[in-house]
Design a protein around this motif. Sequence first.
Motif, PDB file in Angstrom:
ATOM      1  N   ILE B 184      -8.535  59.168  58.728  1.00 11.09           N
ATOM      2  CA  ILE B 184      -7.966  57.934  59.268  1.00 11.09           C
ATOM      3  C   ILE B 184      -7.310  57.128  58.148  1.00 11.09           C
ATOM      4  CG2 ILE B 184      -8.508  55.857  60.600  1.00 11.09           C
ATOM      5  CD1 ILE B 184     -10.943  57.359  61.679  1.00 11.09           C
ATOM      6  N   ASP B 185      -7.962  57.120  56.989  1.00 10.34           N
ATOM      7  CA  ASP B 185      -7.404  56.478  55.798  1.00 10.34           C
ATOM      8  C   ASP B 185      -7.004  55.023  56.008  1.00 10.34           C
ATOM      9  OD1 ASP B 185      -6.675  56.240  53.185  1.00 10.34           O
ATOM     10  OD2 ASP B 185      -4.669  57.065  53.476  1.00 10.34           O
ATOM     11  N   VAL B 186      -7.940  54.217  56.388  1.00 13.08           N
ATOM     12  CA  VAL B 186      -7.656  52.791  56.589  1.00 13.08           C
ATOM     13  C   VAL B 186      -8.455  51.922  55.620  1.00 13.08           C
ATOM     14  CG1 VAL B 186      -6.990  52.942  59.005  1.00 13.08           C
ATOM     15  CG2 VAL B 186      -9.421  52.742  58.395  1.00 13.08           C
ATOM     16  N   THR B 187      -9.119  52.551  54.655  1.00 12.19           N
ATOM     17  CA  THR B 187      -9.950  51.805  53.726  1.00 12.19           C
ATOM     18  C   THR B 187      -9.074  51.109  52.684  1.00 12.19           C
ATOM     19  OG1 THR B 187     -11.580  53.555  53.975  1.00 12.19           O
ATOM     20  CG2 THR B 187     -11.924  51.987  52.163  1.00 12.19           C
ATOM     21  N   PRO B 188      -9.269  49.808  52.485  1.00 17.50           N
ATOM     22  CA  PRO B 188      -8.501  49.164  51.420  1.00 17.50           C
ATOM     23  C   PRO B 188      -8.946  49.714  50.082  1.00 17.50           C
ATOM     24  CG  PRO B 188     -10.113  47.632  52.340  1.00 17.50           C
ATOM     25  CD  PRO B 188     -10.224  48.894  53.123  1.00 17.50           C
ATOM     26  N   ASP B 189      -8.011  50.102  49.254  1.00 15.64           N
ATOM     27  CA  ASP B 189      -8.447  50.681  47.989  1.00 15.64           C
ATOM     28  C   ASP B 189      -7.563  50.259  46.826  1.00 15.64           C
ATOM     29  OD1 ASP B 189      -6.189  52.011  48.654  1.00 15.64           O
ATOM     30  OD2 ASP B 189      -7.078  54.008  48.672  1.00 15.64           O
ATOM     31  N   ASP B 190      -6.616  49.402  47.090  1.00 16.56           N
ATOM     32  CA  ASP B 190      -5.684  49.029  46.034  1.00 16.56           C
ATOM     33  C   ASP B 190      -6.364  48.322  44.878  1.00 16.56           C
ATOM     34  OD1 ASP B 190      -4.328  46.230  47.950  1.00 16.56           O
ATOM     35  OD2 ASP B 190      -6.266  47.199  47.977  1.00 16.56           O
TER      36      ASP B 190
HETATM   37 CA   LIG Z   1      -5.974  54.812  51.255  1.00 15.97          CA
END
Ligand SMILES: [Ca+2]
Lengths: 198, 198, 400, 400
Positions: B184-190
């Motif tokens: 899904i790749d919706v995790t904030p990771d910046d």
């Molecule tokens: Ca990501």
Amino acid sequence: AEAGRLGLGREALPEEVAAWDIDIRPDGQGLPPGKGSVKEGEALFLEKCAACHGEFGEGAARWPVLAGGFGSLKSAAPEKTIGSFWPYASTSFDYIRRAMPFGQAQTLSNDEVYALIAFLLSMNDVVKDDFVLSRDNFTAVKLPNEDAFYLDDRETAEKHFWRKDPCMTACKDKVEITGRARVIDVTPDDKDKSMKVE
Amino acid sequence: AEAGRLGLGREALPEEVAAWDIDIRPDGQGLPPGKGSVKEGEALFLEKCAACHGEFGEGAARWPVLAGGFGSLKSAAPEKTIGSFWPYASTSFDYIRRAMPFGQAQTLSNDEVYALIAFLLSMNDVVKDDFVLSRDNFTAVKLPNEDAFYLDDRETAEKHFWRKDPCMTACKDKVEITGRARVIDVTPDDKDKSMKVE
Amino acid sequence: IGLTARPAAAAAAKPDPAITEVQDWSRFLGEGVAAHPYGKPSKYEAHVVKRDVEWLTAGRESSVNFTPLHELDGIITPNGLCFERHHGGIAEVDPAKHRLMINGLVDRQLVFTMDDIKRMPRTNRIYFLECAANSGMEWRGAQLNGCQFTHGMIHNVMYTGVPLRLLLEEAGLKTNAKWIMVEGGDAAGMNRSIPIEKALDDCLIAFKMNGEALRAEQGYPLRIVVPGWEGNMWVKWLRRIEVGDQPWHAREETSKYTDLLADGRSRRFTFVMDAKSVVTNPSPQAPLKFKGPNVLTGMAWSGRGTITRVDVTLDGGRNWRTARLDGPVLPRSVARFYVDFDWQGEELMIQSRAMDDTGYVQPTKAELRAVRGLNSIYHNNGIQTWLVRANGETENVEIS
Amino acid sequence: IGLTARPAAAAAAKPDPAITEVQDWSRFLGEGVAAHPYGKPSKYEAHVVKRDVEWLTAGRESSVNFTPLHELDGIITPNGLCFERHHGGIAEVDPAKHRLMINGLVDRQLVFTMDDIKRMPRTNRIYFLECAANSGMEWRGAQLNGCQFTHGMIHNVMYTGVPLRLLLEEAGLKTNAKWIMVEGGDAAGMNRSIPIEKALDDCLIAFKMNGEALRAEQGYPLRIVVPGWEGNMWVKWLRRIEVGDQPWHAREETSKYTDLLADGRSRRFTFVMDAKSVVTNPSPQAPLKFKGPNVLTGMAWSGRGTITRVDVTLDGGRNWRTARLDGPVLPRSVARFYVDFDWQGEELMIQSRAMDDTGYVQPTKAELRAVRGLNSIYHNNGIQTWLVRANGETENVEIS
Ligand SMILES: [Ca+2]
Ligand code: HEC
Ligand code: HEC
Ligand SMILES: [Ca+2]
Ligand SMILES: [Ca+2]
Ligand SMILES: [Ca+2]
Ligand SMILES: [Ca+2]
Ligand SMILES: [Ca+2]
Ligand SMILES: [Co+2]
Ligand SMILES: [Co+2]
């Protein structure tokens, strides 16, 4: 418990232990090779230490006094110096090498530390002015107050502080105020309005 | 416990209770005098609410949807609005008066709140377009989903979650991965370098 | 990531300059005692912060941020890292102007200042506060890669406060008093109903957390503590308590904080937080970096009482071992658990399973969904799975 | 100060504008969830800070500041307010470059990284840390007006760390191992000797306090925890542990932290902190402001074990009552006590007296001076007296 080992950490290399193993004990363990005279010490002290500790170790401003104070320990103003109070000369090597000059720690050579201690010992009348301190003669130096130290004896000397059933009612007749902090008035209060109670 | 009272605090004055006692209950307790029509409500809604909630309460951008959603509650995307979900109309009075418009709370008059609710009820097909809502007819308004609410019954419906001796060994044969967050790749990771694991 | 498979107590190839060179901090004086009248973390800990998930909410004033559980240990959450949930932004309340009113079914409607409240008998308790929506994004499947996001709406703090019972006794309850409504002074005027039994049991009106004043974002100067019950009820900036004979059915107990089930009906007044646990390390934000000995740790809690046991599996639930509970294990507080384990690079599927002193056993997500479907949003206390891959990378997954 | 003698639940003359006017914080949105990734206290708590006493020391890099005990409650000291004592300023150590070496009388001389330490089994404990010089300025008589200054060199924190015993077992102790020396990486290279029995008993090598990483001023990234023993031994920025057969007699255990008695002789190795207590409210910085019900509170602790009882007198020791101990009462941790009392403006002379589970009873200052004279500097655990005058003003006094 060999069996219970986790196997974490790694063996320290000899160079690594040497770099950090800077402590000195009263029995001389840890003393590095080297030597220094009172005279050399005096010059070094004037250059690197006297600004804070005074030319004779008498202390500038409120910085620590390092010499003198003999016979003051029972007085109302004990002066605890290397000469008047410290039990072991080794402490000065351990401490000066790791912590002095304040703000320039670990910059002194071993010879410099020997010389500075020779000077401090002479300021404290423990050695003569022509003394040369070295690893070989270090443990022969005895400080006058060594025998005045004894092990914590609170459990016997203060045994009466362990007591059953402290008094709860009518424990004294009258109570008088014998001292007040406000008389001395040394509490910092400029910054904290909540402390202004008048 | 009259005797046990500390006597702290002071009696609230009637004006004070009136100022803060803004809550409304389903039985009408707390409703202030006043009234407002769907038509008045529409004008007010366009002026003060539609920027966030849409002209018809359909929600602008990701701001809350206030109308519609009927029949969606069993679907994969339930839309919980005043009409489709809320059990009581009183909740909208209680909430709008205390919290809306967002950022301008407690600025609406009582008549305005009545009108806004009349409009929202009409957008939700609970009342006709010529409806006038007032303290007198408020509790007669029933919302369609009221009966769908029941009291927490976890202790009976989920009684099987209380159990003795959960399985400790060989509890299943094989295990398969059925879902992965990374897909899904919706995790904030910046901002967090520690989260970059690749 | 680079995995270090370090043999036990191996020798270094050459002397470590971190040892053989005198570091600046070992030579030069650091800052003095007046530098930080109120302290802050080391600059090397700048990554240990609350984080929000921007796509979750329309704006940041009614939104949430998350506690970095994977960076913490023990059972106390430091005040700077307690997750926040506000509905109208952080109210910056002047304590000199703050009042607490008690009105409704009481003998005397009363107004208290902060001074008044601080003159009443008080007590100190450590309690967890968990948002009912914690793990809510995970109802339909694994979504967020990090326990900060999947489980970070919880904190555990020592509160100082006055038992609510004492305040209600000051006002004097009428015999028909059955519910109270608590209301905040923030721009959302947050309000919730609480049954009178709970109000008289263990609720506190708190003004301190972890020793110091409540933080603004946690309700300064006053919040209600509702031990074991969902965080939304712990109204912040508490300004009013109304006593009544019925619940209010406020927006946060009808539109929100009701649990929509598969049949379209909804549970209401689901106040208590069920037993739950999560492994915080390893986890997606804290992957395994070394083969050999490793520490697995996590937290467990139950709103119904005290954690009695936590089991951990490394193989996806085939086999379990009982973890070591460490430190004070207190009712309605987070408990800390550990499994010290050896890892040789094999794939792990890690789960933890909490039990409390009512006999409740934390269910799997499948067991939970079988009762509640996928639309509940709130009260997701299902067992979490972390997949550790051969390179140590750790993912949020679901398993059969 | 203006004293308010408010009759019970009196009516206000006119409606309070704090209630009848809508406050800004009840109308406008406050800051959102991204405003403070790491939080801080409310601006209204700006006076709650550590304070130093400039005349005490020659400079601020080897100096001390004091915890505002009168502003705190419960038993946890928040990290931002833990008093500081450094001897070369705050070392800002890079954890990636920090090493812990164990050398001396061990089978294997070892070097650990922070990663290594975090892979060892760990535990969490709440302990007080009191500087042996706490209350030291009061040996000759009442000097400082405020418990922050008379007693503020104490804090009480939950530590996360590895039992020192485990680290020593990794290295393997030689049979003649009798003492260890712990050494800091700061510019003072702080070092102290600890008997091996204590090292193997309950000492921890801690890397977290109250859940998060140690603060820089508290030894980040590593300090030793020496439960119940004087704070100076809890070496910060811990870089080395040497195992030996004798104590080192380092500067901080000869020149300092030895107790000079009236006869000119000195006790050494006075490690354990005796049972002690202080009333934190009322106190000079927290005078009484209201007649009627008031809360008296304070803290008690003992390095020998667990506090069992605290008595309080309001009349200068004529009569005592037993205070209510509240919250967890744990060994070698601060315990919190309360006396809820009624004040009608009479003069009070307040004292507290702690007892521990060894049967030790906190002595009066006179009893202490009878044994030790006036020159001890350290270990002043004598009973403190606060005089409350008719106007509520509170002073540090000594009484007969
Ligand atoms: Ca990501
Ligand atoms: C910039 C000021 C400064 C300079 C320069 C300085 N010192 Fe110090 N010295 C101090 C301070 C401050 C302390 C006390 C530190 C503490 O207590 O943490 C101290 C402590 C000492 C002590 C221990 C005193 C005691 O009673 O325990 C000795 C010995 C000492 N210094 C020797 C030296 C020597 C030798 C030098 C020069 C090589 C030196 N100092 C240079 C400031 C200075
Ligand atoms: C600036 C944007 C904004 C404006 C203008 C606004 N709202 Fe809202 N409204 C919101 C937000 C955001 C929420 C959700 C707040 C929360 O959940 O804490 C909300 C929630 C609501 C809800 C509850 C929705 C639910 O499903 O629980 C109602 C009803 C509502 N608003 C009505 C109104 C009315 C009526 C007005 C105008 C008088 C108004 N709003 C103006 C942003 C706005
Ligand atoms: Ca050595
Ligand atoms: Ca001489
Ligand atoms: Ca003054
Ligand atoms: Ca009402
Ligand atoms: Ca319509
Ligand atoms: Co619920
Ligand atoms: Co001592």
